[in-house]
Design an enzyme around this catalytic site. Structure first.
Site, mmCIF file in Angstrom:
data_model
loop_
_atom_site.group_PDB
_atom_site.id
_atom_site.type_symbol
_atom_site.label_atom_id
_atom_site.label_comp_id
_atom_site.label_asym_id
_atom_site.label_seq_id
_atom_site.Cartn_x
_atom_site.Cartn_y
_atom_site.Cartn_z
ATOM 1 N N HIS A 242 49.268 46.697 38.015
ATOM 2 C CA HIS A 242 49.707 45.343 38.392
ATOM 3 C C HIS A 242 50.127 44.491 37.185
ATOM 4 O O HIS A 242 51.246 43.982 37.117
ATOM 5 C CB HIS A 242 48.564 44.615 39.114
ATOM 6 C CG HIS A 242 48.024 45.366 40.277
ATOM 7 N ND1 HIS A 242 48.641 45.392 41.504
ATOM 8 C CD2 HIS A 242 46.911 46.131 40.408
ATOM 9 C CE1 HIS A 242 47.937 46.129 42.341
ATOM 10 N NE2 HIS A 242 46.888 46.597 41.701
HETATM 11 C C1 BDR Z 1 44.542 42.295 39.967
HETATM 12 O O1 BDR Z 1 43.142 42.434 40.127
HETATM 13 C C2 BDR Z 1 42.574 43.069 39.014
HETATM 14 O O2 BDR Z 1 41.631 44.016 39.422
HETATM 15 C C3 BDR Z 1 43.705 43.667 38.232
HETATM 16 O O3 BDR Z 1 43.416 43.639 36.838
HETATM 17 C C4 BDR Z 1 44.867 42.765 38.561
HETATM 18 O O4 BDR Z 1 44.938 41.657 37.702
HETATM 19 C C5 BDR Z 1 45.244 43.078 41.065
HETATM 20 O O5 BDR Z 1 44.893 42.580 42.320
#
Ligand code: BDR
Ligand code: CA
Length: 313
Positions: A242
């Site tokens: 992400h």
């Molecule tokens: C987001 O949640 C976290 O676990 C990841 O680092 C990312 O920023 C994705 O939903």
């Protein structure tokens, strides 16, 4: 052209690590500070993790400060089930050679923005938005001085990844997100609608390992750990990263697609708390407050990430 100055606010997190490495390997960007936030794991761990990533990348000179220990209203919800106990499982990272700054992350954001020329600093939040909201509340004069906030968070077409309607970063601190989305600062949101297209494949991981340098090998190790959760969830060895999409967008906006929309954060309903309500079709006729990304040219993004991480030691 001088590099674009960014502050990364982060809760590493394997995908946060990829975002930081992509930024550090990119001469178009200058990481002027890193602030840590409670999110994937408590801030005592995310702050140290951030310094370990900088050490790995040969940049222990970059200032790091720990930020808020919990969300504004809700109790903290962490995500060890995704990222492991330390938040950054998957590789033995080097001990940080530089201590964290003895200042609070919120103050580091405020001081850096106030000291820079107006319009110079871009904030890149990769975790819950608590530090950013607290900075805007403590020193509202930073709002018109910011160039932009480009954040990973939210989801609309894909729904949520933490509740049926909320993505992790916004769900953890929806009240902070509300402050940010009503701040008037130019915003770009990189929701899971976009990041679910940033699919890392086993073939790409092999290319990363083939770089053979310490940072690339460590990044591959972190990705392999993260893959366990991706495997459970998506049922394949290919899974999305992400947070690096935020940095990818700064570097190559042309490989992303989206539109400007009015976005509101749900902070009252217990069922949909933390939902990012995107007026994609402008049915409310309200002035857009956010660029909402939805599309991504995946091969171009991963080619860029490989090339940039390969530049690091
Ligand atoms: C987001 O949640 C976290 O676990 C990841 O680092 C990312 O920023 C994705 O939903
Ligand atoms: Ca994150």
């Amino acid at each position: 052209m001088s590099p674009r100055k960014i502050i990364i606010d982060t809760d590493p997190g394997q995908d946060d690590a990829f975002a930081m490495l992509l930024a550090l390997g990119s001469p178009e960007l200058e990481v002027v500070a890193v602030t840590a936030i409670a999110g994937n794991v408590p801030v005592s761990k995310t702050e140290r993790n951030a310094r370990q990533i900088l050490e790995l990348a040969g940049r222990p000179d970059i200032r790091v400060a720990p930020g808020c220990t919990r969300p504004m209203v809700k109790p903290l919800k962490t995500a060890e089930y995704v990222h492991g106990d330390s938040g950054l499982e998957g590789w033995e990272l080097p001990e940080p050679s530089t201590p964290a700054l003895p200042v609070h992350g919120v103050d580091l954001i405020i001081d850096t923005v106030m000291a820079a020329p107006a319009g110079e600093i871009t904030l890149c939040p990769l975790g819950p938005l608590t530090n950013i909201a607290m900075a805007l509340i403590k020193e509202p004069r930073i709002a018109p001085r910011l160039r932009e906030i480009v954040l990973m968070g939210g989801g609309y077409f894909e729904g949520g990844n933490t509740t049926p309607s909320a993505e992790f970063n916004i769900f953890v601190d929806p009240h902070a997100a509300h402050v940010v989305f009503t701040s008037g600062v130019p915003l770009t949101m990189v929701p899971i609608d976009c990041t679910y297209k940033a699919i890392l494949t086993p073939a790409w991981l092999e290319r990363l390992k083939a770089v053979g340098k310490r940072t690339a090998l460590a990044a591959a190790g972190l990705a392999e750990f993260y893959q366990r959760y991706g495997n459970q969830k998506f049922g394949t060895d290919s899974y999305p990263l992400h947070d690096p999409c935020v940095i990818g967008y700064l570097l190559r906006p042309g490989i992303f697609g989206g539109r400007k929309c009015f976005v509101e954060i749900e902070i009252t309903s217990p069922v949909t708390m933390g939902a990012t309500v995107v007026d994609w079709w402008n049915v409310t006729k309200r002035e857009p407050n956010c660029m909402v990304l939805r599309d991504l040219d995946n091969p171009a993004f991963y080619d860029l990430m490989l090339e940039r991480i390969a530049r690091l030691p």
